[in-house]
Motif scaffolding. Sequence first.
Motif, PDB file in Angstrom:
ATOM      1  N   VAL A 252       7.750  -0.701   6.632  1.00  0.00           N
ATOM      2  CA  VAL A 252       7.444   0.669   6.214  1.00  0.00           C
ATOM      3  C   VAL A 252       8.710   1.205   5.572  1.00  0.00           C
ATOM      4  N   ARG A 253       8.610   1.614   4.310  1.00  0.00           N
ATOM      5  CA  ARG A 253       9.818   1.975   3.577  1.00  0.00           C
ATOM      6  C   ARG A 253       9.559   3.146   2.637  1.00  0.00           C
TER       7      ARG A 253
ATOM      8  N   ILE B 160       3.495  -4.348   3.260  1.00  0.00           N
ATOM      9  CA  ILE B 160       4.451  -3.271   3.019  1.00  0.00           C
ATOM     10  C   ILE B 160       3.707  -1.964   2.818  1.00  0.00           C
ATOM     11  N   LEU B 161       4.184  -0.926   3.490  1.00  0.00           N
ATOM     12  CA  LEU B 161       3.668   0.421   3.299  1.00  0.00           C
ATOM     13  C   LEU B 161       4.776   1.265   2.703  1.00  0.00           C
ATOM     14  N   GLU B 162       4.562   1.774   1.487  1.00  0.00           N
ATOM     15  CA  GLU B 162       5.548   2.608   0.825  1.00  0.00           C
ATOM     16  C   GLU B 162       5.178   4.077   0.970  1.00  0.00           C
ATOM     17  N   VAL B 163       6.090   4.832   1.550  1.00  0.00           N
ATOM     18  CA  VAL B 163       5.913   6.273   1.681  1.00  0.00           C
ATOM     19  C   VAL B 163       6.358   6.901   0.365  1.00  0.00           C
ATOM     20  N   THR B 164       5.478   7.664  -0.273  1.00  0.00           N
ATOM     21  CA  THR B 164       5.769   8.195  -1.616  1.00  0.00           C
ATOM     22  C   THR B 164       5.973   9.701  -1.628  1.00  0.00           C
TER      23      THR B 164
ATOM     24  N   ILE C 243       8.598  10.850   6.902  1.00  0.00           N
ATOM     25  CA  ILE C 243       7.551  10.826   7.915  1.00  0.00           C
ATOM     26  C   ILE C 243       7.887  11.873   8.959  1.00  0.00           C
ATOM     27  N   ILE C 244       6.989  12.846   9.133  1.00  0.00           N
ATOM     28  CA  ILE C 244       7.111  13.851  10.183  1.00  0.00           C
ATOM     29  C   ILE C 244       6.169  13.438  11.308  1.00  0.00           C
ATOM     30  N   ALA C 245       6.722  13.148  12.460  1.00  0.00           N
ATOM     31  CA  ALA C 245       5.921  12.600  13.554  1.00  0.00           C
ATOM     32  C   ALA C 245       4.919  13.623  14.072  1.00  0.00           C
ATOM     33  N   ASN C 246       3.714  13.167  14.356  1.00  0.00           N
ATOM     34  CA  ASN C 246       2.694  14.032  14.943  1.00  0.00           C
ATOM     35  C   ASN C 246       2.216  13.508  16.290  1.00  0.00           C
ATOM     36  N   SER C 247       3.058  12.671  16.947  1.00  0.00           N
ATOM     37  CA  SER C 247       2.720  12.170  18.276  1.00  0.00           C
ATOM     38  C   SER C 247       4.011  11.927  19.042  1.00  0.00           C
ATOM     39  N   ASN C 248       3.922  11.306  20.214  1.00  0.00           N
ATOM     40  CA  ASN C 248       5.100  11.076  21.038  1.00  0.00           C
ATOM     41  C   ASN C 248       6.166  10.264  20.319  1.00  0.00           C
ATOM     42  N   PHE C 249       5.745   9.332  19.476  1.00  0.00           N
ATOM     43  CA  PHE C 249       6.667   8.459  18.756  1.00  0.00           C
ATOM     44  C   PHE C 249       6.420   8.588  17.258  1.00  0.00           C
ATOM     45  N   ALA C 250       7.502   8.644  16.489  1.00  0.00           N
ATOM     46  CA  ALA C 250       7.338   8.467  15.050  1.00  0.00           C
ATOM     47  C   ALA C 250       6.974   7.012  14.768  1.00  0.00           C
ATOM     48  N   PHE C 251       7.701   6.088  15.432  1.00  0.00           N
ATOM     49  CA  PHE C 251       7.390   4.663  15.382  1.00  0.00           C
ATOM     50  C   PHE C 251       7.411   4.112  16.801  1.00  0.00           C
TER      51      PHE C 251
ATOM     52  N   LYS D  17       0.851  -1.185   0.000  1.00  0.00           N
ATOM     53  CA  LYS D  17       0.000   0.000   0.000  1.00  0.00           C
ATOM     54  C   LYS D  17       0.888   1.236   0.000  1.00  0.00           C
ATOM     55  N   THR D  18       0.315   2.370  -0.374  1.00  0.00           N
ATOM     56  CA  THR D  18       1.079   3.614  -0.420  1.00  0.00           C
ATOM     57  C   THR D  18       0.576   4.596   0.631  1.00  0.00           C
ATOM     58  N   LEU D  19       1.499   5.456   1.078  1.00  0.00           N
ATOM     59  CA  LEU D  19       1.200   6.469   2.090  1.00  0.00           C
ATOM     60  C   LEU D  19       1.736   7.814   1.622  1.00  0.00           C
ATOM     61  N   CYS D  20       0.896   8.838   1.614  1.00  0.00           N
ATOM     62  CA  CYS D  20       1.332  10.192   1.303  1.00  0.00           C
ATOM     63  C   CYS D  20       0.289  11.171   1.833  1.00  0.00           C
TER      64      CYS D  20
END
Length: 380
Positions: free
Chosen positions: A86-87, A58-62, A104-112, A28-31
């Motif tokens: 996640v790649r 797999i999640l691909e960040v585009t 990926i710009i984190a919007n919580s306490n953890f990015a991962f 899947k893709t993430l953007c």
Amino acid sequence: MYSRILLSILVTILYIVSTVLPVLAETKTLCASGCDYTSCNAWRDYIVAKGTLTEPEILEVTGVVTTACTFFSAAPVTSPANYIEVRGADSCRHDGSGASGCEIIANSNFAFFIDRPNFKVTNLIISQPGADRFGISAAVTAAGTMEIKNNIIRKTHPTPIEGWGIYISADSPTPLDVTRTVIVNNIVHSWGGDWGIFTLHKDDDEIVVYNNTTYNNRTGINVDHDYTVGAVAWVKNNLSIGNSNLDFEIANPANAITLATNFSSDSTGSTTSVSPVFEDEGAGDLRLDSTDTAAVDLGTSLTSDSAYPFSYDLVGTVRPVGAGWDVGAHEMGTDLGVPLKTPIMAGGSTLPSLSAVNYSHPFGNLLTWNATENNQRAIV
């Protein structure tokens, strides 16, 4: 007779197809917009609902997306063949400078936050803008593998209070029980409140920390064996520079830790008082400059390493470019632009008895599949 021969050939072909050729993963893709997902946690909920994975997910960040990937659930059940990754996509793979890339710009306490074994984070820029927040944190309680490779992991707040870049801990919240953790070819910088890379492991765990660059953290790289009963660690070719407390902190080094060519600007590395020349450390570009003589060509070759053999840097450049391996995440030289994706083999198998498969691509270079590098990548 001929029909039996043809049947035998057909059976052989079917066997090869089923055991050698890659199986399809669900990708899947993430953007920010126009992709399958705009939130990593929405994708997480989708795969959690599956219960037990039957294929790699797999999640691909585009592009650049503000989100977080937090796995606090008891599901999904993973395996080495059916893992989570996640790649960064090939279309926006970073060049090592941090100026642009799949981010990926984190919007919580953890990015991962990872509580699943068989999890991979690769080829990303991970930015944490929170002064007291964190990058990648792992608290895994089931046997498996974890890979964190080829990333730029940075704190972007101007005055960080606390928070780590990579934190793999045996006591938060429960003891870590990972068969193998691999932290390779990452640039981790500006975590001034805490560690760049911190590992605390136990029991029969194995941890590999190879060719990372840490800069401007409180402590650059920590490998802690306080909880160890049979754990093994390998720490090689890391470049840890300009961290305010310690560049390296190796606790209980007699407990089966293999150290080699770890360079520091303080007195904690195997080579000390090092002053490498970076492209632009003030802007977070920690690639080695062409004028550097402190880290270029001075590393240990890990092409045939017994713990984790590989031969590339964080952007895909084949090591070595010059007379020897460079210390740190970046091999100074030309980026050949080779995708760094994990091949997906049927049943999690490796290439059978083949050391390399070669073919030419349209640009005239020879593309080589190297099966000796833990099936990590194709190299030019």
